[in-house]
Motif scaffolding. Structure first.
Motif, mmCIF file in Angstrom:
data_model
loop_
_atom_site.group_PDB
_atom_site.id
_atom_site.type_symbol
_atom_site.label_atom_id
_atom_site.label_comp_id
_atom_site.label_asym_id
_atom_site.label_seq_id
_atom_site.Cartn_x
_atom_site.Cartn_y
_atom_site.Cartn_z
ATOM 1 N N GLY A 1 0.783 -1.228 0.000
ATOM 2 C CA GLY A 1 0.000 0.000 0.000
ATOM 3 C C GLY A 1 0.817 1.281 0.000
ATOM 4 O O GLY A 1 0.241 2.371 0.031
ATOM 5 N N GLN A 2 2.142 1.165 -0.003
ATOM 6 C CA GLN A 2 2.970 2.367 0.101
ATOM 7 C C GLN A 2 4.219 2.253 -0.765
ATOM 8 O O GLN A 2 4.677 1.157 -1.078
ATOM 9 C CB GLN A 2 3.427 2.587 1.552
ATOM 10 C CG GLN A 2 2.321 2.839 2.534
ATOM 11 C CD GLN A 2 2.843 2.972 3.956
ATOM 12 O OE1 GLN A 2 4.017 2.761 4.247
ATOM 13 N NE2 GLN A 2 1.945 3.329 4.862
ATOM 14 N N TYR A 3 4.750 3.426 -1.099
ATOM 15 C CA TYR A 3 6.090 3.553 -1.660
ATOM 16 C C TYR A 3 6.934 4.262 -0.614
ATOM 17 O O TYR A 3 6.469 5.210 0.023
ATOM 18 C CB TYR A 3 6.112 4.423 -2.925
ATOM 19 C CG TYR A 3 5.386 3.882 -4.117
ATOM 20 C CD1 TYR A 3 5.741 2.671 -4.683
ATOM 21 C CD2 TYR A 3 4.372 4.615 -4.714
ATOM 22 C CE1 TYR A 3 5.086 2.188 -5.807
ATOM 23 C CE2 TYR A 3 3.711 4.149 -5.842
ATOM 24 C CZ TYR A 3 4.078 2.937 -6.378
ATOM 25 O OH TYR A 3 3.434 2.465 -7.493
ATOM 26 N N HIS A 4 8.160 3.811 -0.446
ATOM 27 C CA HIS A 4 9.117 4.493 0.425
ATOM 28 C C HIS A 4 10.309 4.866 -0.451
ATOM 29 O O HIS A 4 10.930 3.990 -1.048
ATOM 30 C CB HIS A 4 9.561 3.590 1.573
ATOM 31 C CG HIS A 4 8.461 3.320 2.544
ATOM 32 N ND1 HIS A 4 8.646 3.360 3.893
ATOM 33 C CD2 HIS A 4 7.149 3.028 2.355
ATOM 34 C CE1 HIS A 4 7.498 3.092 4.507
ATOM 35 N NE2 HIS A 4 6.578 2.886 3.581
ATOM 36 N N VAL A 5 10.595 6.158 -0.533
ATOM 37 C CA VAL A 5 11.667 6.668 -1.372
ATOM 38 C C VAL A 5 12.765 7.218 -0.472
ATOM 39 O O VAL A 5 12.500 8.042 0.407
ATOM 40 C CB VAL A 5 11.171 7.769 -2.330
ATOM 41 C CG1 VAL A 5 12.301 8.240 -3.240
ATOM 42 C CG2 VAL A 5 9.988 7.282 -3.154
ATOM 43 N N ILE A 6 13.975 6.752 -0.685
ATOM 44 C CA ILE A 6 15.148 7.205 0.061
ATOM 45 C C ILE A 6 16.061 7.890 -0.946
ATOM 46 O O ILE A 6 16.453 7.280 -1.939
ATOM 47 C CB ILE A 6 15.879 6.012 0.716
ATOM 48 C CG1 ILE A 6 14.933 5.263 1.655
ATOM 49 C CG2 ILE A 6 17.133 6.480 1.435
ATOM 50 C CD1 ILE A 6 15.442 3.897 2.073
ATOM 51 N N ARG A 7 16.386 9.148 -0.690
ATOM 52 C CA ARG A 7 17.201 9.919 -1.632
ATOM 53 C C ARG A 7 18.426 10.477 -0.918
ATOM 54 O O ARG A 7 18.360 11.519 -0.269
ATOM 55 C CB ARG A 7 16.370 11.044 -2.232
ATOM 56 C CG ARG A 7 17.107 11.826 -3.277
ATOM 57 C CD ARG A 7 16.222 12.845 -3.983
ATOM 58 N NE ARG A 7 17.006 13.566 -4.943
ATOM 59 C CZ ARG A 7 17.318 13.136 -6.156
ATOM 60 N NH1 ARG A 7 16.885 11.969 -6.567
ATOM 61 N NH2 ARG A 7 18.058 13.861 -6.968
#
Length: 125
Positions: free
Chosen positions: A79-85
């Motif tokens: 149910g989610q996207y987790h973006v690490i930048r």
């Protein structure tokens, strides 16, 4: 937390589908600033856990002799996207932006682009 950090995090939260965002020091695992999250997402725990993800990827790149920098790391949940930048501009080394998105309400390509714009606020200082 500085005004610039506040502005960058606020900009990240304006991304469609944003649940929470954090600016994290991956040397210590501490969140330097957070916004959103709440009962749905513990941003302090996410900051610490994703620090391990960033460190592991950097170690792996080093072991493989890969050149270049990480643009972002994407974790896709049901149910989610987790973006690490990870940030690489002078004065921002050792930091990363973390953004959690509701998968049904967000456009991942647009979110990645908008997160890059939020990061630019921190680079301009």
């Amino acid at each position: 937390m500085t005004t610039t950090t506040d502005q960058a995090l606020a900009r990240a939260m304006r991304i469609e589908g944003a649940i929470g965002a954090a600016l994290v020091d991956y040397n210590s695992g501490l969140a330097l600033g957070t916004i959103g999250g709440g009962a749905e997402l513990d941003l302090s725990a996410a900051a610490a856990g994703n620090t391990d993800v960033v460190r592991a990827k950097m170690r792996t790149m080093d072991m493989l002799g890969l050149k270049g920098e990480i643009d972002d790391i994407l974790i896709t949940l049901t149910g989610q996207y987790h973006v690490i930048r990870p940030m690489t501009a002078p004065g921002t080394e050792g930091l990363f932006f973390y953004l959690a998105l509701d998968r049904q309400k967000s456009n991942l390509a647009m979110a990645r682009r908008q997160l890059e714009q939020a990061e630019k606020l921190l680079r301009e200082v």
